[in-house]
Design a protein around this motif. Structure first.
Motif, short mmCIF file in Angstrom:
data_model
loop_
_atom_site.label_atom_id
_atom_site.label_comp_id
_atom_site.label_asym_id
_atom_site.label_seq_id
_atom_site.Cartn_x
_atom_site.Cartn_y
_atom_site.Cartn_z
N THR A 242 0.84 -1.21 0.00
CA THR A 242 0.00 0.00 0.00
C THR A 242 0.87 1.26 0.00
N PRO A 243 0.80 2.06 -1.05
CA PRO A 243 1.55 3.33 -1.05
C PRO A 243 1.03 4.27 0.04
N LYS A 244 1.95 4.90 0.76
CA LYS A 244 1.62 5.88 1.79
C LYS A 244 2.48 7.12 1.58
N ALA A 245 2.14 8.17 2.28
CA ALA A 245 2.92 9.40 2.15
C ALA A 245 4.37 9.19 2.56
N GLU A 246 4.59 8.35 3.56
CA GLU A 246 5.94 8.13 4.08
C GLU A 246 6.68 7.01 3.38
N GLY A 247 6.06 6.36 2.38
CA GLY A 247 6.69 5.25 1.68
C GLY A 247 5.65 4.24 1.22
N VAL A 248 6.06 3.00 1.08
CA VAL A 248 5.15 1.93 0.67
C VAL A 248 5.08 0.91 1.81
N ARG A 249 3.86 0.71 2.33
CA ARG A 249 3.70 -0.24 3.43
C ARG A 249 3.51 -1.64 2.88
N VAL A 250 4.25 -2.57 3.47
CA VAL A 250 4.18 -3.98 3.09
C VAL A 250 3.70 -4.76 4.31
N ASP A 251 2.52 -5.37 4.19
CA ASP A 251 1.94 -6.11 5.30
C ASP A 251 2.23 -7.60 5.16
N VAL A 252 2.68 -8.19 6.25
CA VAL A 252 2.93 -9.63 6.33
C VAL A 252 2.17 -10.14 7.55
N PRO A 253 2.02 -11.47 7.71
CA PRO A 253 1.21 -11.98 8.83
C PRO A 253 1.63 -11.49 10.21
N GLY A 255 3.12 -8.52 10.97
CA GLY A 255 3.33 -7.08 11.10
C GLY A 255 3.45 -6.42 9.75
N SER A 256 4.21 -5.34 9.71
CA SER A 256 4.38 -4.61 8.46
C SER A 256 5.67 -3.81 8.51
N VAL A 257 6.17 -3.44 7.32
CA VAL A 257 7.29 -2.52 7.21
C VAL A 257 6.88 -1.45 6.20
N THR A 258 7.49 -0.29 6.31
CA THR A 258 7.27 0.76 5.32
C THR A 258 8.61 1.07 4.67
N ALA A 259 8.70 0.77 3.39
CA ALA A 259 9.96 0.92 2.67
C ALA A 259 9.90 2.13 1.75
N ARG A 260 11.06 2.66 1.45
CA ARG A 260 11.14 3.77 0.50
C ARG A 260 10.84 3.29 -0.92
N ALA A 261 11.16 2.03 -1.20
CA ALA A 261 10.86 1.43 -2.51
C ALA A 261 10.55 -0.05 -2.30
N VAL A 262 9.61 -0.55 -3.08
CA VAL A 262 9.24 -1.97 -3.03
C VAL A 262 9.41 -2.55 -4.43
N VAL A 263 10.03 -3.73 -4.48
CA VAL A 263 10.19 -4.44 -5.75
C VAL A 263 9.40 -5.73 -5.69
N LEU A 264 8.47 -5.90 -6.62
CA LEU A 264 7.72 -7.14 -6.74
C LEU A 264 8.45 -8.04 -7.73
N ALA A 265 9.28 -8.92 -7.20
CA ALA A 265 10.04 -9.87 -8.04
C ALA A 265 9.34 -11.22 -7.96
N THR A 266 8.10 -11.24 -8.39
CA THR A 266 7.22 -12.39 -8.24
C THR A 266 6.63 -12.75 -9.59
N PRO A 267 5.96 -13.90 -9.70
CA PRO A 267 5.20 -14.18 -10.91
C PRO A 267 4.15 -13.09 -11.14
N GLY A 268 3.74 -12.91 -12.38
CA GLY A 268 2.77 -11.88 -12.71
C GLY A 268 1.47 -12.02 -11.96
#
Length: 440
Positions: A242-253, A255-268
Motif C-alpha cells: 500500500t503506497p503511503k505518504a511516508e513510503g510503501v507499506r508492506v503487510d505480512v502476517p 506485522g508490516s514494514v514501510t519501505a522507500r521502494a518496493v520491488v515485486l520480483a514475483t510471478p505476474g
C-alpha cells in the motif's frame, strides 16, 4: 527500523536486486513465501541425486550469468554442454521424422536455407531473400516471407515454443533475440545476420550450465547478499502493498514494514494480486524429470535432446537428455548405477507426465529408443506458475517496481540485466532523495 528497499520474492531477480542494493548501503529486506530462495531455480531429489527441477541451463546470448558469478565471487563453475547438439521431431505416426537441428542456425533460422541439413524441414521458396520490412512483423511471418512457410512453421515455431513457451506468431525477433534483429537490420538480411552471429559457434554453445546444477546459483547469491547486509524472511507471505505518504507499506502476517521502494520480483499473478488488478496471461511450465535405467538410451539417440513439433501429436514439446548434455551429471550418475536423467516439458498443463507409462511412451516416441515403464526408476512431476506473462504489463503506483520474467522476459539472460539495471536506478534515486521522517 524500516528498510530502504523491500523485495518481494527471492527468485534470481529478487536476489540480484537485494545483493546490489545491500552492497550500496541501502537497508534491504527480502520476503519469500517459500522455505528457500531460488524460485524456478530449484532442486529435487531422484533416488539420492539432486537434479534441477526448473531451468537446467542459461542462454549465452548475454554474459549475465558469468558476470554475476564474477561480480560476487560465487564459488561456482560454469560448464558447457556436450557438442552433439539437439534434434527436432516432426510428423505424426508412421510419418514421424527425426533430424538434427541445422548447424549454423539461431532460433531455428538457418544461415543457409539451401544447406543439406535444412532440407528435411522443407525447401525455401526463393533463391534470394526479400528485403527486411520497415515495421517488424511476427517472428513467424518474418521467416515465412523470406525463407518459406515450412521452415517457419516446422523449424522456427518449434524452437520458439520449446524455448520460450510461445508460438512464433505471438513474438517478434526483437523480443526474443534482440541482437539478431539488430544485426539483421544492419545487414539488411536475416540469413546474413545468422551467418555472422553463428560463425565459429560450436553446437550447443548457445547455452551453458553450472556444475552441480543451476539450483546452486541462488543459494550462493543469497549468501553474497546476506554477507553485504540484506536480510531474508522465508515462509513469509506478503498480504498487501500500500503506497503511503511516508513510503510503501508492506503487510505480512506478523506485522508490516514501510519501505522507500518496493520491488515485486514475483510471478505476474502474484504481483497482480498485490496490486489489486487482473493477472496477465501466462504460460505455466509443466516438467517431468525421470531417472531411467535403460540401455536403449546409452547411444544418445537424439543427442542432448529434442524439440517436438506440434504436428507430432505428443504431450511433450521438448525432451532434454540431461546425462547426454552434461558431462558432470553423467559422471555423477555413473557412480550411482549409470542411469539416465531425462526431462520432458509438457505442451499443455494437465495430468499425464506424472505417469511412468506415459513418460516411457513419450521418451520412446521422441527418441525412437524403446523404453518401458518399468525402466522409469524415479519420477518427479513439477508445475511452475512463474513463466513470463504474454499479456500487457501491470501498472504500478509510485514507489513500487516490477522485476523478473513478468517484465524482463524469459531466461536469466534477460532477467539478470533487467534486475541489475533496476537496482542501479533504485540506488541512484534513493541516494539522491532523503528518507522520509518516520511517524512516531
Amino acid at each position: 527500523m524500516n528498510p530502504d528497499v523491500c523485495v518481494v520474492g527471492a527468485g534470481i531477480a529478487g536476489l540480484v536486486i537485494a545483493a546490489e542494493t545491500a552492497a550500496a548501503g541501502l537497508r534491504t529486506v527480502v520476503f519469500e513465501h517459500a522455505a528457500v530462495s531460488g524460485g524456478m531455480l530449484a532442486a529435487r531429489e531422484l533416488e539420492g541425486m539432486a537434479v534441477d527441477a526448473g531451468a537446467e541451463a542459461f542462454a549465452t546470448r548475454t554474459d549475465a550469468v558469468p558476470e554475476l558469478v564474477r561480480r560476487w565471487d560465487l564459488p561456482l563453475e560454469i560448464v558447457t554442454p556436450a557438442p552433439t547438439g539437439a534434434w527436432l521431431v516432426f510428423g505424426h505416426g508412421r510419418h514421424r521424422r527425426r533430424a538434427p537441428l541445422p548447424a549454423g542456425s539461431i532460433l531455428g533460422i538457418p544461415a543457409d536455407p539451401f544447406a543439406a541439413d535444412v532440407a528435411p524441414f522443407g525447401d525455401p521458396h526463393a533463391e534470394s531473400e526479400a528485403p527486411l520490412p520497415t515495421d517488424e512483423p511476427s517472428l513467424r511471418d518474418l521467416v515465412a516471407d523470406r525463407l518459406g512457410a515450412r521452415i517457419a512453421d516446422v523449424l522456427v515455431d518449434t524452437v520458439t515454443r520449446g524455448v520460450y513457451s510461445r508460438p512464433a506468431r505471438e513474438v517478434r525477433l526483437s523480443q526474443v533475440q534482440p541482437q539478431l534483429w539488430r544485426e539483421a537490420q544492419a545487414r539488411g538480411s536475416l540469413t546474413a545476420a545468422v551467418a555472422h552471429l553463428s560463425t565459429g559457434q560450436r553446437l550447443g554453445s548457445a547455452v551453458a550450465g553450472i556444475r552441480g546444477g543451476m539450483w546452486r546459483l541462488p543459494i550462493e547469491l543469497e549468501k553474497a547478499a546476506g554477507a553485504r547486509g540484506a536480510s531474508f524472511a522465508h515462509h513469509t507471505e506478503v498480504l498487501s502493498v500500500t503506497p503511503k505518504a511516508e513510503g510503501v507499506r508492506v503487510d505480512v502476517p506478523k506485522g508490516s514494514v514501510t519501505a522507500r521502494a518496493v520491488v515485486l520480483a514475483t510471478p505476474g499473478s502474484a504481483s497482480a494480486r498485490l496490486l489489486g488488478t487482473s493477472a496477465p496471461i501466462s504460460a505455466p511450465v509443466e516438467l517431468a524429470i525421470a531417472r531411467v535405467r535403460s540401455p536403449a538410451l546409452d547411444r544418445h539417440p537424439v543427442g542432448t535432446g529434442a524439440l517436438v513439433a506440434t504436428d507430432a501429436g505428443l504431450r511433450a514439446k521438448a525432451l532434454t537428455h540431461a546425462t547426454a548434455k552434461w558431462a558432470w551429471l553423467a559422471q555423477a550418475m555413473s557412480r550411482s548405477g549409470g542411469d539416465h536423467i531425462v526431462r520432458l516439458s509438457a505442451r499443455h498443463p494437465g495430468p499425464g507426465l506424472d505417469d511412468p507409462r506415459v513418460v516411457a511412451s513419450e521418451i520412446t516416441a521422441i527418441t525412437g529408443a524403446e523404453v518401458d515403464a518399468s525402466e522409469i526408476v524415479a519420477l518427479h512431476s513439477q508445475h511452475w506458475d512463474a513463466a513470463a506473462s504474454t499479456g500487457p504489463g501491470l501498472q504500478t503506483p509510485a514507489g513500487v517496481h516490477l522485476a523478473g520474467a513478468q517484465v524482463a522476459g524469459t531466461g536469466l539472460a534477460s532477467v539478470i540485466p533487467h534486475a541489475r539495471a533496476l537496482a542501479a536506478e533504485l540506488i541512484q534515486t534513493l541516494a539522491l532523495a532523503p528518507p522520509p521522517k518516520e511517524n512516531r
